[in-house]
Design a protein around this motif. Structure first.
Motif, PDB file in Angstrom:
ATOM      1  N   ILE A   1       0.767  -1.280   0.049  1.00  0.00           N
ATOM      2  CA  ILE A   1      -0.028   0.044  -0.200  1.00  0.00           C
ATOM      3  C   ILE A   1       0.932   1.336   0.095  1.00  0.00           C
ATOM      4  O   ILE A   1       0.551   2.240  -0.819  1.00  0.00           O
ATOM      5  CB  ILE A   1      -1.018  -0.033   1.261  1.00  0.00           C
ATOM      6  CG1 ILE A   1      -1.895  -1.219   1.146  1.00  0.00           C
ATOM      7  CG2 ILE A   1      -1.690   1.364   1.329  1.00  0.00           C
ATOM      8  CD1 ILE A   1      -2.784  -1.418   2.312  1.00  0.00           C
ATOM      9  N   ALA A   2       2.096   1.161   0.797  1.00  0.00           N
ATOM     10  CA  ALA A   2       2.794   2.550   0.876  1.00  0.00           C
ATOM     11  C   ALA A   2       3.497   2.730  -0.345  1.00  0.00           C
ATOM     12  O   ALA A   2       3.526   3.651  -0.896  1.00  0.00           O
ATOM     13  CB  ALA A   2       3.837   2.267   1.901  1.00  0.00           C
ATOM     14  N   ALA A   3       3.908   1.661  -1.154  1.00  0.00           N
ATOM     15  CA  ALA A   3       4.648   1.841  -2.467  1.00  0.00           C
ATOM     16  C   ALA A   3       3.682   2.362  -3.437  1.00  0.00           C
ATOM     17  O   ALA A   3       4.007   2.980  -4.382  1.00  0.00           O
ATOM     18  CB  ALA A   3       5.223   0.615  -2.902  1.00  0.00           C
TER      19      ALA A   3
ATOM     20  N   PHE B   1       7.265  17.095  -3.684  1.00  0.00           N
ATOM     21  CA  PHE B   1       8.629  17.600  -3.112  1.00  0.00           C
ATOM     22  C   PHE B   1       9.256  16.532  -2.635  1.00  0.00           C
ATOM     23  O   PHE B   1      10.444  16.615  -2.169  1.00  0.00           O
ATOM     24  CB  PHE B   1       8.399  18.587  -2.026  1.00  0.00           C
ATOM     25  CG  PHE B   1       7.306  18.024  -0.696  1.00  0.00           C
ATOM     26  CD1 PHE B   1       7.959  17.294   0.308  1.00  0.00           C
ATOM     27  CD2 PHE B   1       6.149  18.261  -0.523  1.00  0.00           C
ATOM     28  CE1 PHE B   1       7.202  16.908   1.366  1.00  0.00           C
ATOM     29  CE2 PHE B   1       5.219  17.769   0.337  1.00  0.00           C
ATOM     30  CZ  PHE B   1       5.935  16.902   1.354  1.00  0.00           C
ATOM     31  N   TRP B   2       8.652  15.325  -2.447  1.00  0.00           N
ATOM     32  CA  TRP B   2       9.292  13.952  -1.883  1.00  0.00           C
ATOM     33  C   TRP B   2       9.957  13.162  -3.025  1.00  0.00           C
ATOM     34  O   TRP B   2       9.197  12.731  -3.700  1.00  0.00           O
ATOM     35  CB  TRP B   2       8.488  13.006  -1.138  1.00  0.00           C
ATOM     36  CG  TRP B   2       9.045  11.917  -0.372  1.00  0.00           C
ATOM     37  CD1 TRP B   2       9.806  12.134   0.814  1.00  0.00           C
ATOM     38  CD2 TRP B   2       9.223  10.593  -0.572  1.00  0.00           C
ATOM     39  NE1 TRP B   2      10.262  11.063   1.229  1.00  0.00           N
ATOM     40  CE2 TRP B   2       9.922  10.038   0.614  1.00  0.00           C
ATOM     41  CE3 TRP B   2       8.685   9.898  -1.428  1.00  0.00           C
ATOM     42  CZ2 TRP B   2      10.303   8.541   0.414  1.00  0.00           C
ATOM     43  CZ3 TRP B   2       8.920   8.322  -1.585  1.00  0.00           C
ATOM     44  CH2 TRP B   2       9.548   7.900  -0.685  1.00  0.00           C
ATOM     45  N   THR B   3      11.296  13.200  -3.349  1.00  0.00           N
ATOM     46  CA  THR B   3      11.840  12.813  -4.481  1.00  0.00           C
ATOM     47  C   THR B   3      12.476  11.264  -4.116  1.00  0.00           C
ATOM     48  O   THR B   3      13.211  10.931  -4.881  1.00  0.00           O
ATOM     49  CB  THR B   3      12.947  13.448  -5.014  1.00  0.00           C
ATOM     50  OG1 THR B   3      13.895  14.026  -3.869  1.00  0.00           O
ATOM     51  CG2 THR B   3      12.523  15.137  -5.535  1.00  0.00           C
ATOM     52  N   HIS B   4      12.100  10.629  -3.094  1.00  0.00           N
ATOM     53  CA  HIS B   4      12.741   9.419  -2.949  1.00  0.00           C
ATOM     54  C   HIS B   4      11.737   8.040  -3.144  1.00  0.00           C
ATOM     55  O   HIS B   4      12.066   6.896  -2.579  1.00  0.00           O
ATOM     56  CB  HIS B   4      12.959   9.371  -1.271  1.00  0.00           C
ATOM     57  CG  HIS B   4      13.804  10.633  -1.051  1.00  0.00           C
ATOM     58  ND1 HIS B   4      15.019  10.961  -1.441  1.00  0.00           N
ATOM     59  CD2 HIS B   4      13.656  11.471  -0.032  1.00  0.00           C
ATOM     60  CE1 HIS B   4      15.612  11.975  -1.043  1.00  0.00           C
ATOM     61  NE2 HIS B   4      14.476  12.558   0.053  1.00  0.00           N
ATOM     62  N   GLN B   5      11.011   8.350  -4.213  1.00  0.00           N
ATOM     63  CA  GLN B   5      10.119   7.247  -4.352  1.00  0.00           C
ATOM     64  C   GLN B   5      10.858   5.961  -5.052  1.00  0.00           C
ATOM     65  O   GLN B   5      10.767   4.763  -4.501  1.00  0.00           O
ATOM     66  CB  GLN B   5       8.950   7.647  -5.075  1.00  0.00           C
ATOM     67  CG  GLN B   5       7.990   6.467  -5.714  1.00  0.00           C
ATOM     68  CD  GLN B   5       6.981   5.891  -4.592  1.00  0.00           C
ATOM     69  OE1 GLN B   5       7.013   6.532  -3.766  1.00  0.00           O
ATOM     70  NE2 GLN B   5       6.591   4.734  -4.845  1.00  0.00           N
ATOM     71  N   GLN B   6      11.766   6.110  -5.973  1.00  0.00           N
ATOM     72  CA  GLN B   6      12.362   5.125  -6.630  1.00  0.00           C
ATOM     73  C   GLN B   6      13.471   4.621  -5.578  1.00  0.00           C
ATOM     74  O   GLN B   6      13.684   3.330  -5.516  1.00  0.00           O
ATOM     75  CB  GLN B   6      13.392   5.985  -7.848  1.00  0.00           C
ATOM     76  CG  GLN B   6      14.155   4.823  -8.656  1.00  0.00           C
ATOM     77  CD  GLN B   6      14.914   5.311  -9.810  1.00  0.00           C
ATOM     78  OE1 GLN B   6      14.572   6.522 -10.092  1.00  0.00           O
ATOM     79  NE2 GLN B   6      15.663   4.586 -10.390  1.00  0.00           N
ATOM     80  N   ALA B   7      13.917   5.287  -4.703  1.00  0.00           N
ATOM     81  CA  ALA B   7      14.987   4.767  -3.677  1.00  0.00           C
ATOM     82  C   ALA B   7      14.266   3.961  -2.895  1.00  0.00           C
ATOM     83  O   ALA B   7      14.536   2.534  -2.540  1.00  0.00           O
ATOM     84  CB  ALA B   7      15.725   5.912  -2.816  1.00  0.00           C
ATOM     85  N   PHE B   8      13.155   4.149  -2.356  1.00  0.00           N
ATOM     86  CA  PHE B   8      12.066   3.529  -1.519  1.00  0.00           C
ATOM     87  C   PHE B   8      11.850   2.196  -2.257  1.00  0.00           C
ATOM     88  O   PHE B   8      11.939   1.103  -1.475  1.00  0.00           O
ATOM     89  CB  PHE B   8      10.946   4.331  -1.267  1.00  0.00           C
ATOM     90  CG  PHE B   8       9.735   3.637  -0.374  1.00  0.00           C
ATOM     91  CD1 PHE B   8      10.044   3.620   0.841  1.00  0.00           C
ATOM     92  CD2 PHE B   8       8.719   3.013  -0.732  1.00  0.00           C
ATOM     93  CE1 PHE B   8       9.250   3.034   1.801  1.00  0.00           C
ATOM     94  CE2 PHE B   8       7.839   2.506  -0.202  1.00  0.00           C
ATOM     95  CZ  PHE B   8       8.139   2.235   1.414  1.00  0.00           C
ATOM     96  N   GLU B   9      11.417   2.190  -3.645  1.00  0.00           N
ATOM     97  CA  GLU B   9      11.173   0.840  -4.203  1.00  0.00           C
ATOM     98  C   GLU B   9      12.323   0.039  -4.503  1.00  0.00           C
ATOM     99  O   GLU B   9      12.288  -1.060  -4.428  1.00  0.00           O
ATOM    100  CB  GLU B   9      10.612   1.299  -5.433  1.00  0.00           C
ATOM    101  CG  GLU B   9       9.119   1.774  -5.249  1.00  0.00           C
ATOM    102  CD  GLU B   9       8.519   2.243  -6.304  1.00  0.00           C
ATOM    103  OE1 GLU B   9       8.763   2.017  -7.728  1.00  0.00           O
ATOM    104  OE2 GLU B   9       7.326   2.704  -6.454  1.00  0.00           O
TER     105      GLU B   9
END
Length: 231
Positions: free
Chosen positions: A90-92, A99-107
């Motif tokens: 769900i979070a992904a 302004f949050w640019t870390h989606q790719q790093a998160f995944e």
């Protein structure tokens, strides 16, 4: 005439804290399992750092509180893993804030978690129940003696199956078969070695808990069906 009241039953004081630590270790292991490390030619997943603690806690639960209590905690740990994998999914999927640019790093960091989690959940159930079963059966067969031998023997069996299942389900198709075998043997030996090195901690802990709780599980007559949650 008033009948004498039965003495109050004192619940185990340390069962819940141990169960909580057990579940926490499982979640930490899922996160760390995505990294494969190598030291001195020995390859292993980073989960080795903490995952053997789950077997230590499993040993304590079975030895002190009995197979039936360990069975409930194992299933509780499984439920925690289910919550983790669903929550991550769900979070992904949630759209990131502009302004949050870390989606790719998160995944990238946690993206392998679903497959690792599914593999870990299946291997975990089989391995933990085998560990508890072997430990409880050996305790009956050896009349409660040779605790260190029983702890090591149950870990040898449980960790062998756990490691083989997890690595096959998690990395088959992404690693060469020969590398999977090498990785599996390395992980298994590290986990068993960890159990042996932890004996100076686990043996006094078990003895202390038995004294403090006034318990020393006797699983004669226990139903060892892992799906029967009633004691």
């Amino acid at each position: 005439m008033d009948l004498p009241s039965a003495p109050p039953i004192t619940p185990p004081r340390f069962l819940v804290p141990i169960a909580g630590l057990f579940s926490g270790v499982l979640i930490i292991s899922l996160i760390l399992a995505g990294k494969i490390a190598e030291i001195g030619g020995v390859t292993f997943t980073a989960a080795v750092i903490v995952f053997p603690l789950s077997y230590l806690f499993g040993d304590v639960l079975t030895e002190v509180y009995g197979y039936a209590s360990a069975r409930k905690v194992v299933w509780a740990g499984f439920a925690v893993q289910v919550i983790w994998i669903v929550s991550y999914g769900i979070a992904a999927a949630l759209p990131p804030a502009p302004f949050w640019t870390h989606q790719q790093a998160f995944e990238t960091i946690l993206g392998a978690t679903p497959r690792l989690a599914l593999a870990g959940m299946g291997a975990y159930l089989v391995g933990e129940f085998l560990n508890a079963y072997v430990l409880a059966r050996l305790k009956l067969a050896l009349a409660g003696r040779f605790v260190a031998f029983r702890l090591i023997a149950s870990t040898v069996v449980g960790q062998a199956v756990d490691s083989a299942l997890f690595l096959t389900l998690a990395f088959a198709g992404t690693l060469p078969p020969a590398e999977l075998v090498r990785l599996g043997v390395s992980v298994w030996l590290l986990k068993v070695g960890w159990e042996i090195l932890a004996l100076p901690l686990s043996l006094p802990l078990i003895a202390w808990l038995k004294r403090e709780e006034g318990l020393d599980a006797d699983d004669r007559g226990t139903d060892f069906n892992p799906f029967r949650l009633r004691a």
